[in-house]
Design a protein around this motif. Structure first.
Motif: not given
Length: 311
Positions: A111, A196, A155, A194, A150-151
């Motif tokens: 990420l 982050l 992104e 979401t 999900r993250s």
């Protein structure tokens, strides 16, 4: 405030000077969380102290804390890049972005690698390299690691909406809208916002916020205002994003010659985030343009004085 922040980040990145108030190792995660809060609430006076201090602390951590060091430096340089982009400080921005990329790759955090690529794409776009910016963002969005969570999907959405903005800046309105719709589909599939760690969040609302800027960048302020009307600013996840909304609306209104509404939008941006509104060169340039192009109301002159934009 912007120049103070730039100067302190520059010195910390160059290893010049010293900070006599560095935090102990165990306090650094708390400091990092505070820095993220400062960014999202546009508390740049605090950020000008805490963020350079974190960069110095990261460089001073020993090899026995290599994992913590890479994480701290990666987070700090990602945030520094976003701040330097806001302040239109290209040279230091490239330096911070490259360090963020190197640290993310060394730490093996997918990420963080993706977010570093997104920042590089933004800088490339700012340099006028729209095709390269588009390639950087879309190549990063194709990373298999982003399809595992999900993250990661969020992104990917951020990268695709960044690519849409680059397409807009390159004059490709159709491509911009296709990519924006793709990012919106990802957001709809995720549902809600979401959060982050490296970003304020990804949702249908944040995609719509990017749509405002992208439509404006294609030379269509009316389409930008239509996009803004479809977005309640209170649905955006942070003070920083809401201030961006009002600043983008103000720019579109100025292009349409709607001066009074433009000033009202700028005042709304200032109400949300005064330090952000007073520090961003793009906003100060818009205020200066209003002063030179027509009647200066008392409200406009007062705003210009607060932003340091009086001639």
């Amino acid at each position: 405030m912007g120049q103070l922040l730039i100067g302190r980040l520059r010195d910390a990145m160059l290893g010049i000077g010293q900070d006599h108030d560095l935090r102990a190792h165990e306090q650094l995660p708390v400091e990092l969380a505070r820095v993220h809060v400062d960014f999202h609430t546009c508390n740049y006076a605090s950020l000008a102290v805490r963020l350079p201090r974190l960069i110095r602390a990261g460089h001073l951590l020993g090899s026995d804390a290599e994992g913590d060091r890479l994480d701290l430096l990666g987070q700090s340089y990602l945030l520094a890049t976003r701040m330097l982009v806001k302040l239109d400080e290209q040279q230091l921005g490239w330096m911070a972005a490259d360090r963020a990329r190197q640290v993310a790759e060394a730490g093996g955090h997918p990420l963080a690698v993706a977010e570093a690529a997104r920042n590089l794409a933004v800088l490339a776009r700012r340099a006028g390299w729209e095709e390269q910016a588009l390639s950087i963002a879309l190549n990063a969005a194709d990373a298999p690691a982003l399809r595992a969570s999900r993250s990661g999907a969020a992104e990917r959405g951020l990268l695709i909406q960044s690519a849409a903005y680059s397409a807009a800046r390159g004059g490709d309105r159709e491509g911009m809208r296709e990519l924006t719709d793709e990012a919106a589909a990802i957001a709809a599939g995720l549902g809600g916002t979401t959060a982050l760690r490296d970003h304020g969040g990804f949702s249908l609302a944040t995609v719509q916020l990017h749509r405002i800027s992208a439509e404006f960048s294609t030379g269509d302020p009316s389409a930008a205002l239509d996009a803004a009307r479809a977005l309640p600013p209170q649905s955006l996840p942070s003070v920083e994003r809401r201030a961006r909304y009002y600043a983008d609306v103000a720019a579109a209104l100025a292009q349409r010659g709607r001066r009074d509404e433009c000033v009202a939008a700028l005042l709304a941006a200032e109400h949300q985030a005064p330090q952000e509104t007073h520090s961003r060169p793009a906003v100060r340039s818009l205020i200066s343009g209003l002063l030179m192009s027509g009647r200066a109301t008392p409200e406009l002159r007062a705003l210009a004085a607060r932003a340091g934009a009086l001639p």
